[in-house]
Design a protein around this motif. Structure first.
Motif, mmCIF file in Angstrom:
data_model
loop_
_atom_site.group_PDB
_atom_site.id
_atom_site.type_symbol
_atom_site.label_atom_id
_atom_site.label_comp_id
_atom_site.label_asym_id
_atom_site.label_seq_id
_atom_site.Cartn_x
_atom_site.Cartn_y
_atom_site.Cartn_z
ATOM 1 N N VAL A 188 57.266 29.132 68.824
ATOM 2 C CA VAL A 188 55.851 28.857 68.592
ATOM 3 C C VAL A 188 55.661 28.198 67.228
ATOM 4 N N VAL A 189 54.800 27.197 67.205
ATOM 5 C CA VAL A 189 54.514 26.454 65.975
ATOM 6 C C VAL A 189 53.885 27.371 64.918
ATOM 7 N N ALA A 190 54.401 27.273 63.696
ATOM 8 C CA ALA A 190 53.917 28.145 62.620
ATOM 9 C C ALA A 190 53.198 27.390 61.511
ATOM 10 N N ASP A 191 53.064 26.067 61.634
ATOM 11 C CA ASP A 191 52.443 25.298 60.553
ATOM 12 C C ASP A 191 51.133 24.625 60.976
ATOM 13 N N GLN A 192 50.533 25.111 62.048
ATOM 14 C CA GLN A 192 49.184 24.690 62.426
ATOM 15 C C GLN A 192 48.274 25.915 62.316
ATOM 16 N N ILE A 193 47.170 25.760 61.596
ATOM 17 C CA ILE A 193 46.290 26.884 61.291
ATOM 18 C C ILE A 193 44.915 26.662 61.915
ATOM 19 N N GLY A 194 44.411 27.709 62.569
ATOM 20 C CA GLY A 194 43.077 27.621 63.160
ATOM 21 C C GLY A 194 42.496 29.001 63.382
ATOM 22 N N CYS A 195 41.361 29.050 64.058
ATOM 23 C CA CYS A 195 40.652 30.304 64.312
ATOM 24 C C CYS A 195 40.478 30.497 65.820
ATOM 25 N N PRO A 196 41.310 31.305 66.461
ATOM 26 C CA PRO A 196 41.161 31.554 67.896
ATOM 27 C C PRO A 196 39.788 32.153 68.212
ATOM 28 N N THR A 197 39.209 31.713 69.316
ATOM 29 C CA THR A 197 37.842 32.117 69.674
ATOM 30 C C THR A 197 37.811 32.570 71.123
ATOM 31 N N TYR A 198 37.293 33.768 71.350
ATOM 32 C CA TYR A 198 37.237 34.364 72.684
ATOM 33 C C TYR A 198 36.130 33.701 73.489
ATOM 34 N N HIS B 215 28.920 24.954 64.126
ATOM 35 C CA HIS B 215 30.285 25.447 64.266
ATOM 36 C C HIS B 215 30.279 26.926 64.633
ATOM 37 N N TYR B 216 31.143 27.292 65.585
ATOM 38 C CA TYR B 216 31.309 28.698 65.936
ATOM 39 C C TYR B 216 32.770 28.932 66.304
ATOM 40 N N SER B 217 33.387 29.940 65.667
ATOM 41 C CA SER B 217 34.801 30.219 65.936
ATOM 42 C C SER B 217 35.100 31.687 65.723
ATOM 43 N N GLY B 218 36.379 32.016 65.810
ATOM 44 C CA GLY B 218 36.821 33.362 65.512
ATOM 45 C C GLY B 218 36.712 33.657 64.029
ATOM 46 N N ASP B 219 36.809 34.937 63.683
ATOM 47 C CA ASP B 219 36.619 35.356 62.295
ATOM 48 C C ASP B 219 37.898 35.369 61.465
ATOM 49 N N LYS C 220 26.425 27.825 58.826
ATOM 50 C CA LYS C 220 25.162 27.403 59.443
ATOM 51 C C LYS C 220 24.757 28.337 60.583
ATOM 52 N N ILE C 221 25.700 28.696 61.419
ATOM 53 C CA ILE C 221 25.365 29.569 62.550
ATOM 54 C C ILE C 221 25.268 31.027 62.117
ATOM 55 N N LEU C 222 26.040 31.409 61.096
ATOM 56 C CA LEU C 222 25.937 32.765 60.554
ATOM 57 C C LEU C 222 24.543 33.014 59.992
ATOM 58 N N ASN C 223 23.955 31.968 59.413
ATOM 59 C CA ASN C 223 22.608 32.095 58.842
ATOM 60 C C ASN C 223 21.540 32.324 59.907
ATOM 61 N N LEU C 224 21.901 32.138 61.169
ATOM 62 C CA LEU C 224 20.984 32.424 62.272
ATOM 63 C C LEU C 224 21.105 33.881 62.728
ATOM 64 N N GLY C 225 21.978 34.638 62.067
ATOM 65 C CA GLY C 225 22.169 36.040 62.421
ATOM 66 C C GLY C 225 23.203 36.255 63.510
ATOM 67 N N ILE C 226 24.024 35.240 63.746
ATOM 68 C CA ILE C 226 25.043 35.315 64.802
ATOM 69 C C ILE C 226 26.387 35.692 64.189
ATOM 70 N N GLN C 227 27.072 36.638 64.802
ATOM 71 C CA GLN C 227 28.365 37.084 64.317
ATOM 72 C C GLN C 227 29.486 36.243 64.925
ATOM 73 N N LEU C 228 30.545 36.061 64.139
ATOM 74 C CA LEU C 228 31.693 35.314 64.641
ATOM 75 C C LEU C 228 32.484 36.166 65.635
ATOM 76 N N SER C 229 33.318 35.503 66.413
ATOM 77 C CA SER C 229 34.156 36.176 67.396
ATOM 78 C C SER C 229 35.220 37.006 66.672
ATOM 79 N N ASN C 230 35.251 38.304 66.968
ATOM 80 C CA ASN C 230 36.224 39.198 66.344
ATOM 81 C C ASN C 230 37.578 39.030 67.031
ATOM 82 N N LEU C 231 38.559 38.537 66.285
ATOM 83 C CA LEU C 231 39.839 38.182 66.883
ATOM 84 C C LEU C 231 40.567 39.395 67.455
ATOM 85 N N GLU C 232 40.674 40.453 66.678
ATOM 86 C CA GLU C 232 41.422 41.626 67.146
ATOM 87 C C GLU C 232 40.796 42.209 68.405
#
Length: 285
Positions: free
Chosen positions: A174-184, A207-211, A258-270
């Motif tokens: 598995v690639v170890a040098d690409q970084i991102g935020c997995p989103t459910y 924008h909306y992604s995992g935390d 921007k989306i957090l300021n609307l009171g929306i929580q990010l996707s909890n990865l765990e």
């Protein structure tokens, strides 16, 4: 609310069908029912159903295949998106369109903001960026939601691929040098419905992604842990070692202020990974 959902049989589409708010009238359209590249299909469905909200989850998402199927990728991701945005405006429906972190080149060291310059490095990313532009040209009130590294118990995605390989006790690289935020995907669905209830929500890109930001390798280790398979053989490789047809961004983390300021929580990865693995195991029993 009268919801028209395109791409209903895709990964996100499946999640959206599961979490539709009670009391909504719905039309879940797959490609057979509604090909978003065909204006006649759109006119027929929209005129007959008269939606008050349209969520466009239909897209060409095969990143590597897009390099050799450019016409198909642009037809769906640009022209199809444009036609759906136009139809929504004509019938007075709220319009939500899905996009991706792949609109960026991945050369940043800071999370990408909605206003940052886009410079996609593959056909898929370029088609999605051009689709964003087309949507907002046709319908300035449209909401374009960019997300990243989508996973779930549905469809084809990284989590399902890795879990299958672990079950088969295969050695995994598995690639170890690409970084991102997995989103459910289920969290994305819930957020789209949350956004639909916000009055006078300004059109534009969100924008909306995992935390949590991590590498594909670390994500695979988390999946193994959730499966209680910590002894799974997973090896790190670099992007150069793991040859793919299309280039991938090295850094895909997005700023979601921007989306957090609307009171929306990010996707909890765990939590998301645990739920997805749990639901997969239920299906397999």
């Amino acid at each position: 609310m009268r919801l028209l959902l395109t791409g209903a049989k895709g990964q996100l589409g499946h999640s959206l069908t599961q979490y539709t708010p009670a009391g909504w009238e719905t039309l879940f359209a797959d490609k057979v029912m509604l090909d978003i590249t065909r204006e006649s299909d759109i006119e027929r469905i929209v005129c007959n159903f008269k939606p008050t909200i349209i969520i466009n989850a239909a897209a060409y998402t095969l990143v590597d295949n897009a390099e050799n199927e450019k016409e198909k990728a642009y037809s769906v991701n640009v022209n199809g998106a444009r036609l759906m945005a136009r139809a929504a405006k004509l019938c007075g429906a709220s319009f939500f369109h899905m996009s991706t972190d792949y609109v960026f080149d991945g050369q940043s060291f800071l999370p990408y903001k909605e206003t940052d310059e886009c410079c996609p490095i593959n056909v898929y990313g370029d088609s999605k960026r051009k689709g964003e532009i087309a949507v907002l040209e046709e319908n300035g009130d449209a909401i374009v939601l960019r997300t990243s590294w989508v996973y779930s118990e549905y469809g084809q995605n990284f989590l399902k691929t890795i879990s299958n390989l672990i079950d088969q006790e295969k050695e995994i690289k598995v690639v170890a040098d690409q970084i991102g935020c997995p989103t459910y995907a289920n969290d994305i669905a819930k957020v789209l419905y949350q956004l639909s209830y916000i009055k006078n929500l300004p059109g534009g890109i969100y924008h909306y992604s995992g935390d949590t930001s991590l590498s594909w390798y670390d994500f695979s280790k988390m999946i193994a842990s959730a499966m209680n398979k910590r002894d799974a053989i997973i090896q790190k490789v670099s992007s150069n070692e793991f040859q793919s047809v299309a280039k991938r961004p090295q850094f895909s983390v997005m700023d979601c202020t921007k989306i957090l300021n609307l009171g929306i929580q990010l996707s909890n990865l765990e939590k998301g990974v645990q739920l997805a693995i749990h639901n997969l195991e239920l299906v397999e029993r």
